[in-house]
Design a protein around this motif. Structure first.
Motif, PDB file in Angstrom:
ATOM      1  N   ALA A 166       0.884  -1.240  -0.011  1.00 48.93           N
ATOM      2  CA  ALA A 166       0.118   0.086   0.053  1.00 48.93           C
ATOM      3  C   ALA A 166       0.786   1.257  -0.097  1.00 48.93           C
ATOM      4  CB  ALA A 166      -1.008   0.101   1.250  1.00 48.93           C
ATOM      5  N   VAL A 167       1.999   1.165   0.836  1.00 47.72           N
ATOM      6  CA  VAL A 167       2.854   2.305   0.672  1.00 47.72           C
ATOM      7  C   VAL A 167       3.316   2.679  -0.684  1.00 47.72           C
ATOM      8  CG1 VAL A 167       5.156   3.188   1.687  1.00 47.72           C
ATOM      9  CG2 VAL A 167       3.282   2.242   3.268  1.00 47.72           C
ATOM     10  N   PHE A 168       4.216   1.523  -1.414  1.00 48.40           N
ATOM     11  CA  PHE A 168       4.748   1.785  -2.454  1.00 48.40           C
ATOM     12  C   PHE A 168       3.655   1.930  -3.484  1.00 48.40           C
ATOM     13  CE2 PHE A 168       8.331  -0.798  -0.727  1.00 48.40           C
ATOM     14  CZ  PHE A 168       8.982   0.393  -0.244  1.00 48.40           C
ATOM     15  N   ALA A 169       2.358   1.680  -3.406  1.00 49.11           N
ATOM     16  CA  ALA A 169       1.247   2.000  -4.376  1.00 49.11           C
ATOM     17  C   ALA A 169       1.109   3.666  -4.371  1.00 49.11           C
ATOM     18  CB  ALA A 169       0.166   1.525  -4.096  1.00 49.11           C
ATOM     19  N   ILE A 170       1.263   4.178  -3.295  1.00 52.06           N
ATOM     20  CA  ILE A 170       1.339   5.572  -3.130  1.00 52.06           C
ATOM     21  C   ILE A 170       2.277   6.242  -3.862  1.00 52.06           C
ATOM     22  CG2 ILE A 170       1.404   7.591  -1.365  1.00 52.06           C
ATOM     23  CD1 ILE A 170       0.122   5.650   0.860  1.00 52.06           C
ATOM     24  N   LEU A 171       3.624   5.559  -3.430  1.00 54.02           N
ATOM     25  CA  LEU A 171       4.770   6.441  -4.278  1.00 54.02           C
ATOM     26  C   LEU A 171       4.641   6.189  -5.653  1.00 54.02           C
ATOM     27  CD1 LEU A 171       7.687   5.067  -1.664  1.00 54.02           C
ATOM     28  CD2 LEU A 171       6.815   7.470  -1.980  1.00 54.02           C
ATOM     29  N   ALA A 172       4.392   5.005  -6.349  1.00 50.42           N
ATOM     30  CA  ALA A 172       4.001   4.760  -7.567  1.00 50.42           C
ATOM     31  C   ALA A 172       3.084   5.691  -8.321  1.00 50.42           C
ATOM     32  CB  ALA A 172       3.666   3.519  -7.813  1.00 50.42           C
ATOM     33  N   ALA A 173       2.297   6.233  -7.516  1.00 47.41           N
ATOM     34  CA  ALA A 173       1.208   7.048  -8.001  1.00 47.41           C
ATOM     35  C   ALA A 173       1.658   8.751  -7.936  1.00 47.41           C
ATOM     36  CB  ALA A 173      -0.123   6.897  -7.280  1.00 47.41           C
ATOM     37  N   CYS A 174       2.671   8.862  -7.212  1.00 46.81           N
ATOM     38  CA  CYS A 174       3.126  10.298  -7.059  1.00 46.81           C
ATOM     39  C   CYS A 174       3.539  11.015  -8.324  1.00 46.81           C
ATOM     40  CB  CYS A 174       4.333  10.283  -6.250  1.00 46.81           C
ATOM     41  SG  CYS A 174       3.878  10.096  -4.241  1.00 46.81           S
ATOM     42  N   ASP A 175       3.228  12.388  -8.529  1.00 47.48           N
ATOM     43  CA  ASP A 175       3.992  13.292  -9.464  1.00 47.48           C
ATOM     44  C   ASP A 175       5.071  13.879  -9.016  1.00 47.48           C
ATOM     45  OD1 ASP A 175       1.596  13.028 -11.032  1.00 47.48           O
ATOM     46  OD2 ASP A 175       0.412  14.420  -9.782  1.00 47.48           O
ATOM     47  N   VAL A 176       5.920  14.214 -10.180  1.00 48.92           N
ATOM     48  CA  VAL A 176       7.288  14.741  -9.608  1.00 48.92           C
ATOM     49  C   VAL A 176       7.362  16.286 -10.091  1.00 48.92           C
ATOM     50  CG1 VAL A 176       9.675  14.500  -9.669  1.00 48.92           C
ATOM     51  CG2 VAL A 176       8.238  12.583  -9.618  1.00 48.92           C
ATOM     52  N   ALA A 177       7.697  16.982  -9.377  1.00 50.75           N
ATOM     53  CA  ALA A 177       7.671  18.657  -9.516  1.00 50.75           C
ATOM     54  C   ALA A 177       8.861  18.711 -10.055  1.00 50.75           C
ATOM     55  CB  ALA A 177       7.971  19.315  -8.105  1.00 50.75           C
ATOM     56  N   ASP A 178       9.058  19.306 -11.190  1.00 53.75           N
ATOM     57  CA  ASP A 178      10.132  19.410 -12.233  1.00 53.75           C
ATOM     58  C   ASP A 178      11.557  19.791 -11.563  1.00 53.75           C
ATOM     59  OD1 ASP A 178       8.935  18.174 -14.180  1.00 53.75           O
ATOM     60  OD2 ASP A 178       8.296  20.037 -15.112  1.00 53.75           O
ATOM     61  N   ALA A 179      11.242  21.114 -10.818  1.00 54.46           N
ATOM     62  CA  ALA A 179      12.341  21.715 -10.474  1.00 54.46           C
ATOM     63  C   ALA A 179      13.010  21.339  -9.204  1.00 54.46           C
ATOM     64  CB  ALA A 179      12.195  23.243 -10.258  1.00 54.46           C
ATOM     65  N   SER A 180      12.164  21.066  -8.067  1.00 55.78           N
ATOM     66  CA  SER A 180      12.577  20.608  -6.862  1.00 55.78           C
ATOM     67  C   SER A 180      12.713  19.072  -6.827  1.00 55.78           C
ATOM     68  CB  SER A 180      11.568  21.097  -5.740  1.00 55.78           C
ATOM     69  OG  SER A 180      10.399  20.353  -5.806  1.00 55.78           O
ATOM     70  N   ARG A 181      11.862  18.263  -7.639  1.00 47.52           N
ATOM     71  CA  ARG A 181      11.950  16.777  -7.759  1.00 47.52           C
ATOM     72  C   ARG A 181      11.252  16.324  -6.530  1.00 47.52           C
ATOM     73  NH1 ARG A 181      12.890  13.769 -11.948  1.00 47.52           N
ATOM     74  NH2 ARG A 181      14.221  12.364 -10.803  1.00 47.52           N
ATOM     75  N   ALA A 182      10.417  17.193  -5.517  1.00 51.61           N
ATOM     76  CA  ALA A 182       9.642  16.952  -4.639  1.00 51.61           C
ATOM     77  C   ALA A 182       8.485  16.159  -5.248  1.00 51.61           C
ATOM     78  CB  ALA A 182       8.936  18.207  -3.892  1.00 51.61           C
ATOM     79  N   LEU A 183       8.125  15.006  -4.574  1.00 53.25           N
ATOM     80  CA  LEU A 183       6.950  14.029  -4.640  1.00 53.25           C
ATOM     81  C   LEU A 183       5.809  14.686  -4.310  1.00 53.25           C
ATOM     82  CD1 LEU A 183       8.446  10.672  -3.915  1.00 53.25           C
ATOM     83  CD2 LEU A 183       8.432  11.737  -5.885  1.00 53.25           C
ATOM     84  N   ARG A 184       4.583  14.644  -4.969  1.00 56.59           N
ATOM     85  CA  ARG A 184       3.321  15.317  -4.736  1.00 56.59           C
ATOM     86  C   ARG A 184       2.387  13.999  -4.779  1.00 56.59           C
ATOM     87  NH1 ARG A 184       3.156  20.584  -4.319  1.00 56.59           N
ATOM     88  NH2 ARG A 184       0.945  20.307  -4.757  1.00 56.59           N
ATOM     89  N   TRP A 185       1.352  13.793  -3.896  1.00 60.76           N
ATOM     90  CA  TRP A 185       0.641  12.661  -3.667  1.00 60.76           C
ATOM     91  C   TRP A 185      -0.718  13.152  -3.476  1.00 60.76           C
ATOM     92  CZ3 TRP A 185      -1.890   9.881   0.476  1.00 60.76           C
ATOM     93  CH2 TRP A 185      -2.669   8.941   0.134  1.00 60.76           C
ATOM     94  N   GLN A 186      -1.890  12.987  -4.544  1.00 61.30           N
ATOM     95  CA  GLN A 186      -3.177  13.717  -4.329  1.00 61.30           C
ATOM     96  C   GLN A 186      -3.064  15.400  -4.221  1.00 61.30           C
ATOM     97  OE1 GLN A 186      -4.920  11.762  -0.695  1.00 61.30           O
ATOM     98  NE2 GLN A 186      -5.573  10.039  -2.029  1.00 61.30           N
ATOM     99  N   GLY A 187      -2.134  16.015  -4.852  1.00 66.41           N
ATOM    100  CA  GLY A 187      -2.169  17.350  -4.982  1.00 66.41           C
ATOM    101  C   GLY A 187      -1.238  17.892  -4.117  1.00 66.41           C
TER     102      GLY A 187
END
Length: 398
Positions: free
Chosen positions: A170-191
């Motif tokens: 379940a944890v890795f399903a969240i990580l697999a569904a993340c978007d990646v911010a282009d500049a900071s490379r920060a992971l975003r989940w559900q916005g």
């Protein structure tokens, strides 16, 4: 349960002792091993002799609340030739459990008994035993008995480990569904930015849904979120980032108190390099340790084989300087305690029924850490994972 009592009775005979007394709270693994009392307040005690096993419930002002646990003890402590019972609370309501345990010893085997207790027995309990005229000495009998698990215990461990595997997916399903911010490379989940703390809370929720207690052991780490790291100090929160290894460690406790343990490392949108090489080293090390050792080998051989495989991939298996990097290889017992016997450096033989956490890690100050941990069981002819779980570096491979 019956095997638990029988093992201790056998140890009593070997030690030429009259009784074993264990006093502790709900977190005392020795007490829970003998009594399976579950959650309760205050202290309880178990007294075991050659023919009887007796529980002394906590001196609860509402003792009727303890009826179910003591009834469960009465029903599950049956063993061949062993009577069982509940020592009721004395007329002097609220008498310390250590005092009642001492009185139970006198009642069961007489005065001036030779009593053995775990080394961590509460001091006041030992004093009550001595005041009652009994000789008291320490024993590792219960701790030793817990080293080898019965089939029922292995089933409980497997059930908890299954919940850990479910939560990890379940944890890795969240990580697999993340978007990646282009500049900071920060992971975003559900916005929203995905922080290590938020992912940890999601892991705990997944464990709870699977019916186990996270037990305060869940951890999520990455280079950006490491305490004191430059990235963590400059960020608004402990946001996770693409391209960095994210280590997720779970060690939940099941309804019967038995622990699981599982650690995996993934990289979102990784490009190989150090992380790939380190992951191959750690993954191969865990596999080599499991496949190489056999029942009857010393426990320490497991760590040696894991360390040797880490070294085969070019990582110094003796590296311990956190400023330049570290490696780690180990294997230790898991059961009613998160960590218990046997210890990683034990020269004792691996016996069928032993359940171990096998772990390996490589850490570099510039790249982060790659860690894996699995739960294995020693069978009659082999050592094998208690439950399979992918070890992939990409989160979408789970």
């Amino acid at each position: 349960m019956s095997q638990s009592v029988i093992r201790v009775v056998d140890a009593l005979a070997a030690a030429n002792a009259d009784a074993l007394v264990v006093v502790g709270d709900r977190f005392d693994a020795d007490l829970q091993y003998l009594a399976r009392l579950g959650s309760f307040e205050a202290r309880a005690a178990v007294v075991v002799t050659a023919t009887e096993a007796v529980v002394c419930p906590p001196a609860d002002p509402r003792p009727e609340q303890f009826t179910a646990p003591t009834t469960r003890f009465h029903e599950t402590s049956k063993a061949a030739g062993i009577d069982r019972g509940v020592r009721p609370i004395d007329a002097d309501d609220g008498a310390p459990v250590g005092e009642r345990a001492a009185a139970a010893v006198t009642s069961l085997v007489g005065s001036n008994a030779d009593v053995v207790v775990p080394r961590a027995v509460p001091h006041d309990a030992a004093v009550y035993l001595e005041r009652a005229g009994h000789d008291v000495r320490s024993t590792a009998a219960v701790r030793d008995a817990r080293t080898v698990k019965s089939p029922a215990e292995i089933d409980r461990l497997q059930a908890t480990q299954s919940a850990a595997v479910t939560a990890m997916r379940a944890v890795f399903a969240i990580l697999a569904a993340c978007d990646v911010a282009d500049a900071s490379r920060a992971l975003r989940w559900q916005g929203d930015p995905l922080s290590a703390d938020r992912l940890r809370r999601e892991a705990n929720a997944a464990l709870a849904r699977a019916g186990v207690d996270p037990a305060g052991n869940t951890a999520v780490r990455s280079p950006s979120t490491a305490a004191g790291s430059a990235a963590a100090a400059s960020a608004d929160d402990d946001v996770l980032r693409a391209g960095e290894p994210i280590v997720v460690s779970l060690a939940p406790s099941g309804p019967a108190g038995y622990h699981g343990t599982l650690t995996r490392t993934v990289v979102v949108d990784g490009d190989g390099g150090w992380e790939r090489r380190a992951h191959l080293a750690v993954e191969s090390a865990i596999a080599a340790g499991i496949e190489t050792v056999d029942p009857g080998d010393p426990v320490s051989l497991l760590r040696e084989e894991v360390a040797a495989e880490i070294g085969a991939y070019g990582f110094d298996p003796t590296l311990t300087d956190r400023t330049t990097g570290t490696t780690h290889a180990g294997g230790y017992g898991v059961g009613l305690a998160r960590r218990e016997r046997p210890a990683p450096d034990s020269s004792a033989s691996l016996r069928p029924g032993t359940v171990l956490a096998v772990e390996a890690s490589v850490r570099d100050p510039d790249h982060g850490a790659i860690r894996l941990r699995d739960l294995v069981v020693v069978r009659d002819s082999a050592v094998e994972r208690l439950l399979e779980c992918p070890t992939a570096l990409a989160p979408d491979r789970y």
